[in-house]
Design an enzyme around this catalytic site. Structure first.
Site, short mmCIF file in Angstrom:
data_model
loop_
_atom_site.label_atom_id
_atom_site.label_comp_id
_atom_site.label_asym_id
_atom_site.label_seq_id
_atom_site.Cartn_x
_atom_site.Cartn_y
_atom_site.Cartn_z
N TYR A 114 -28.71 15.76 -99.33
CA TYR A 114 -28.38 17.04 -99.96
C TYR A 114 -29.60 17.55 -100.71
O TYR A 114 -30.20 16.81 -101.50
CB TYR A 114 -27.21 16.84 -100.93
N ASP A 135 -37.50 14.66 -101.71
CA ASP A 135 -36.62 15.27 -102.70
C ASP A 135 -36.27 14.17 -103.70
O ASP A 135 -35.42 13.32 -103.45
CB ASP A 135 -35.37 15.82 -102.01
N LYS A 153 -33.06 16.97 -112.87
CA LYS A 153 -32.30 15.97 -113.64
C LYS A 153 -33.09 15.30 -114.77
O LYS A 153 -33.21 15.88 -115.84
CB LYS A 153 -31.70 14.94 -112.69
#
Ligand code: HOZ
Length: 446
Positions: A161, A256, A284
């Site tokens: 994702y 990623d 994050k």
């Protein structure tokens, strides 16, 4: 169902089912106000039993809901809370920064400070651009891949994702996998025609895609350790093989590291595995709990980004002083000696204990961890890709999720999300959690 109620570090009482009256009332009102009652899909608990718990506050390894229940939290705001929620030093730094204003929309020195820390830590990054989310970082990096190579296609992996930009909503993980949506209406077919997919851990499939699309692939993007299809680790040689294949084909390799950055090690998965991509995305942890994202890489490539170069990307709140402050303080805390050894050891003990507890009750289970990230699947395993992840017993995961929630443990409300530990989780928290897993496995197998 029995419910262990915790005081810090010990079980003090056993009560009946969790009282979630206020959570229920708030969620019911929320459904009239926001699609599905939430601001992001997975947290709606749609793939597990029951309704979501509405949080009131968080501190350290704990979350309290609006009904006063306390949970040991293994979601950690989906990754940022690696030092524990609301760490006193992060809060103090934020309070000080707050006095100077919440957003400048102009350069601030804190950006230089965080950029220097990121560049020093992450092997592939020589220059960085701050944005406001992981989605934004991945969306921008994709444009940069195409701008730099002059090619339109991208290879991604099933179950990975990279946020909700159009071109990435193909066989995606996270909420898309949780809700069982193969792709999304509203995404033009002409856009996803340029997205090629391969099974994770399958180098041959990537080789074939390159062969079928000569000089057309801008690059390969992946989660170097997958956290959005549960938790899948790269097999030996996979990341190295991708590095070689991309070089051979004049394409870029992009990690990623929105989940793995500063979590798998201080320098991310690329440092841990010794494979250096051309570009990296993050989010994050580097925002310490405030909205942030970043992308970076070789100076030569990053110099294409406006205003240094022609590839346009912008943002009003990008590099804002609060997010920079929380990020800087979080990285300072992580840099302290022994942080990653501690994260590794508690997380390993946790996952080994969970897997053993399942096996002791005859439940098919497989699981693993790296540093402060873990996951398990309710199947025999091994799980090396999305197809294998989907073969796990999702109904049983739903039962387990509800049972353990009632005992005061907050797990991701989806079998397709990794678990996160923090420096605030104590050995006693892990012991209490494992005791709850033992009880729950015994209850759900009936
Ligand atoms: N995309 C995040 C999980 N991988 C957020 C999920 C949520 O908050 O619903």
């Amino acid at each position: 169902m029995a419910n262990c109620v915790y005081e810090p570090n010990r079980i003090v009482a056993v009560t009946n089912a969790l009282n979630t009256n206020r959570s229920e009332a708030i969620f019911s009102a929320a459904k009239e106000l926001m699609p599905g009652g939430v601001s992001s899909p997975v947290r709606a608990f749609k793939s597990v039993n029951g309704n979501p718990i509405v949080f009131d506050r968080v501190k350290g390894p704990y979350a309290w809901d609006v009904d006063g229940n306390r949970f040991i939290d293994y979601v950690g705001s989906w990754g940022p809370a690696i030092c524990g929620h609301a760490h006193p030093e992060v809060i103090a730094a934020l309070q000080e920064a707050l006095e100077k204003g919440t957003s400048f929309g102009a350069p601030c020195e804190l950006e230089n400070q965080l950029a220097e820390m990121v560049i020093e830590a992450v092997p592939s990054i020589e220059m960085v651009r701050f944005v406001n989310s992981g989605t934004e970082a991945c969306m921008a990096v994709l444009r940069l891949m195409r701008a730099y190579t002059g090619r339109d296609k991208v290879i991604k992996f099933e179950g990975c994702y990279h946020g909700h930009a159009d071109m990435f909503l193909v066989k995606a993980g996270s909420g898309v996998a949780t809700l069982g949506l193969p792709d999304s209406p509203g995404v033009p077919r002409s856009t996803t025609a340029n997205t090629l997919t391969a099974p994770y851990n399958d180098l041959e499939a990537v080789k074939e895609l390159f062969a079928e699309n000569p000089d057309a692939v801008s690059g390969v993007i992946l989660e170097p350790v997958v956290g959005n299809a549960g938790f899948i680790t790269p097999e030996p040689g996979f990341l190295e093989g991708l590095r070689e294949l991309t070089k051979e084909n004049g394409a870029l390799l992009v990690f990623d590291e929105v989940m793995t950055g500063f979590r798998i090690s201080y320098g991310g998965a690329q440092e841990r595995f010794g494979v250096i991509p051309d570009l990296t995305t993050m989010g994050k942890v580097i925002g310490g709990g405030l909205p942030v994202g970043a992308y970076g890489g070789k100076k030569e490539i990053m110099s294409m980004v406006a205003p240094a170069g022609p590839m346009y990307q912008a943002g009003t709140l990008s590099g804002n002083p609060l997010a920079m402050t929380a990020g800087i303080k979080t990285l300072e805390l992580l840099k302290q000696e022994g942080s990653y050894e501690r994260l590794e050891s508690i997380t390993q003990r946790l996952i080994k204990g969970i897997v053993q507890a399942g096996k002791d009750e005859g439940i098919p289970i497989t699981g693993s961890s790296i540093s402060a990230m873990f996951g398990f699947y309710l199947c025999e395993g091994p799980v090396r890709n999305f197809e294998e992840a989907k073969s796990a017993d999702s109904e049983l995961y739903g039962k387990l999720h509800r049972a353990i929630l009632e005992k005061g443990i907050y797990l991701a409300p989806s079998a397709f999300e990794a678990g996160f530990t923090s420096l605030a989780h104590s050995e006693d928290d892990i012991n209490s959690t494992l005791q709850c897993f033992q009880e729950c496995f015994s209850e759900i197998k009936k």
